[in-house]
Write an enzyme that holds these catalytic residues in place. Sequence first.
Site, short mmCIF file in Angstrom:
data_model
loop_
_atom_site.label_atom_id
_atom_site.label_comp_id
_atom_site.label_asym_id
_atom_site.label_seq_id
_atom_site.Cartn_x
_atom_site.Cartn_y
_atom_site.Cartn_z
N GLY A 529 -0.23 -3.05 -7.46
CA GLY A 529 0.53 -1.99 -8.10
C GLY A 529 1.13 -1.03 -7.10
N PHE A 530 0.54 -0.93 -5.93
CA PHE A 530 1.00 0.07 -4.98
C PHE A 530 1.85 -0.50 -3.87
CE2 PHE A 530 -2.79 1.77 -6.92
CZ PHE A 530 -2.35 3.00 -7.32
N VAL A 533 0.72 -6.87 -0.15
CA VAL A 533 -0.44 -7.04 0.73
C VAL A 533 -0.18 -8.22 1.65
CG1 VAL A 533 -2.91 -7.39 0.83
CG2 VAL A 533 -1.93 -6.22 -1.12
N ASP A 646 -7.76 0.92 -12.48
CA ASP A 646 -6.94 -0.30 -12.55
C ASP A 646 -7.80 -1.52 -12.28
OD1 ASP A 646 -4.74 -1.83 -12.99
OD2 ASP A 646 -3.79 -1.44 -11.06
#
Length: 840
Positions: A529-530, A533, A646
Amino acid sequence: MKSGKIILNFVLHFIFLVICVPLMGFSLTTNTISSNSFLKDPDTIVSSGNVFKLGFFTPENTTNRYLGIFYTFSEKTVVWVANRDKPLKEDSSNIVTISKDGNLVLIDGRNQTIWSVNAKTSHENTILQIQDNGNLILQDNATGSIIWESFSYPTDTFLPTVKVFDNLTTGEKTLASSWKNGSDPAVGSFMTGLEALNIPQFFIWKNHRPYWRSGPWNNQIFIGVQDAYDVYLDYFSVLNNHAGIIYLTGPNQGKFFMKFSLNSSGSLVQTVWNNEKKDWDIIWSSPENECDVYGTCGPFGICNAQNSPICSCLRGFEPVNKEEWERRNWTSGCSRRKQLECDQSNNTGGSRGNGDGFLKLKLMKVPDFAEQFPSGQEDECRSRCLRNCSCIAYAYDRNIGCMFWSKSLIDVQRFASVGYDLYVRLSASELGNNKVKELFIIIAAVAVIFCISILIFIVWCQMIKRKGGKTKNEKIFEAGQIFSLDSTAIAIKDESQQVNIEELPLFTFEMLANVTYQFHDNNLLGKGGFGPVYKGKLTNGKEIAIKRLSVASGQGMEEFMNEVILISKLQHRNLVRLHGCCVEKEEKMLIYEYMPNKSLDICLFDPTHPSRNILNWTKRFGIIEGIGRGLLYLHKDSRLRIIHRDLKPSNVLLDEDWNPKISDFGMARIFGGNQDHANTARVMGTYGYMAPEYAMEGRFSEKSDVYSFGVLMLEIVKGKKNSHYYNHEWSLGLLGCAWKLWSENNVLAFTDENIADSNLEEEIVRCIQIALLCVQEFPKDRPVIQTVLSMLNHEILDLPTPKQPIFAEKWNGLHGGSSQPISQVGFSINGVTLSVLNGR
Ligand SMILES: *[C@@H]1O[C@H](CO)[C@@H](O)[C@H](O)[C@H]1NC(C)=O
Ligand SMILES: *[C@@H]1O[C@H](CO)[C@@H](O)[C@H](O)[C@H]1NC(C)=O
Ligand SMILES: *[C@@H]1O[C@H](CO)[C@@H](O)[C@H](O)[C@H]1NC(C)=O
Ligand SMILES: *[C@@H]1O[C@H](CO)[C@@H](O)[C@H](O)[C@H]1NC(C)=O
Ligand SMILES: *[C@@H]1O[C@H](CO)[C@@H](O)[C@H](O)[C@H]1NC(C)=O
């Protein structure tokens, strides 16, 4: 568009209005007009629940009178206009009545029929009724059959229970059209409706030309609407009644007031009534930017709102008209640079060697004019497309199957974080050239990295020499510390204890860029979500996962460091270990240990993944317990109280022994000592895992994590993802099915085939019951995580009986098409008669 806001508003009002609105105002008027009565300006008739009124109104800046439908609590919000093209003069002798032939007529002061419904009726005894969903119906009083209804002839607004038809046999459509302007309801330039040919899409047309397009319907969402992916917007369904008639229908009217209106500048705007502000809150609208406007970049152009200029040609294509293109007139689009080598005679096997190949474009809004071919496999799409020379691109969706394009690719957009992979056919030489280029870049990058590594190594050796070899292992990472915070600047809020910055290694951007080959896609592990990766390998051979936070996170540098340092102190075998971070200019990155078994969602939901079979019941139970323990540590045992917010399978990583480790808790909210719950304006999280009070009101607490944990448990037992699971026979989602089968003592039918075993039945029943306790609607009913663990460990033997989960009902509302309020829509156990369940 702020997704949080949507959800937030959604049910705030939902709950609010059902209680408040029926109490507002009162009316003794009826909700019907019959052949021997009439409605005279300025009287109104009001729907039985006091929601909508039918009556005369005057738009602003004019004296014209119109007959329309508006809300009782907001009379200037007109949702339907009868005589939109034929205004009346202000006159108290304007009347609405039923004519002799049973039709609805609008008659002015001079006894002229201004407007009428020309339904062919032989019914003499008809009656007009305004309903609580905003529909005006003319029905035969004797038989009750509907002769005409305003929902079939919308003005500019679609109300929740409307059905938007596209009849492929007759070509008839339900279309809404915009007002000319705020004071003239006459038909304006814009129209909106469903286009069901091939794969259904929603459109806005401007002067009968496409202006905006939702992208194809994949049985859950319209895939060209960015907000549909992560937001609770998916309460539509598109249905086929098998007579060539396809229609879209929204949620049941329920307890909140929502509408979609096409305004006079061509925006389709979704609003929800805010009873506190006494106004409409905009929760979604489209088009949002120039890229959303249909075909902005022309054929074979691709639009990216984040770029400047926004348009570019697809790779292998060049502008048709260079000069125009440079003037930013993109309408003529691009054309192919090298002709395809496709020749059916010598390209039957689909060999790529001297034929064509495909260029993969990620995160795309797929082009218009997709043709559908149902298929279960992406590979099949590729080979089919390659075999057919008129196929120039393909994409794949699990529900749709293959999407193929021929002729042209128009209205292609690159989204920021969601979207589909689009494969565009290019001649091999076009792809080959770029291969060489890529190779060249890689060689150059490797050379540069090599040089830098040597330099760093030399510098490091010298540092070691100087410090006399006292350096800790972690110091390796610090080559050129860039974050010049003096250590006193970082203070832990509640402990007023200073942190030694050396506890948390700082990495440089350059170094992380190097170990990930400049954040190359090949090193991409996934997207959270951020932000994305990446996988990297340090010079000492240690593998790491690097989370690159998106710039938009908007957090200040100092707060970020504070939080990261706190998080770095959390240590638990069921939490992913934070190794360090990088803060440089706009960039913020977190460095974690690398988990070879990837995330739980891959192991669990990917049917082709080998570990699905490795995960037997014992392992799955171990994972459930481990996640529970990690959560307990976050909630209670660490010195801080942390709400994850989350929790979902993709945030649970598995180490080589299948121990679960919760990740992504880094950005969770840290609670002050005695705060019990908090509100947030920004709801972050993932649809399907969010507790109702969090999704709808932004209220979160430990209990909202418990809810997510409950969903996760059910997914682990079922081996299916909540948001992708839907039982058509019962019209139920995952939670609904679990509840239904549990209450019928048929839990094995719910269990993943790979673990269903009658010897384990008791264990599994228990587990499902605990999960159902966790997903109850009201936070106070849910157990805290300690209790959950005690239940799992049989320390607590007698389990309470769970209540029916609220989202169990979500789907039912969409398929019934009835107008019951939502609270009654859910399946009732007594009402459902079930014959034999298919065992296995
Ligand atoms: C209005 O017109 C109808 C026929 O068009 C006629 O039957 C009726 O008597 C008229 N009413 C008045 C008040 O003039
Ligand atoms: C709205 O449109 C009408 C005609 O279409 C025009 O006469 C009127 O001036 C317009 N009003 C505004 C406020 O633009
Ligand atoms: C239509 O809606 C859009 C988006 O909310 C807004 O920007 C625009 O001003 C509206 N146009 C009119 C005429 O109200
Ligand atoms: C852009 O180019 C097209 C095609 O050549 C032309 O019809 C159109 O008028 C141009 N638009 C503008 C704004 O110049
Ligand atoms: C090839 O693709 C075109 C367009 O998608 C389609 O109309 C045609 O039937 C296909 N031909 C074969 C042999 O599949």
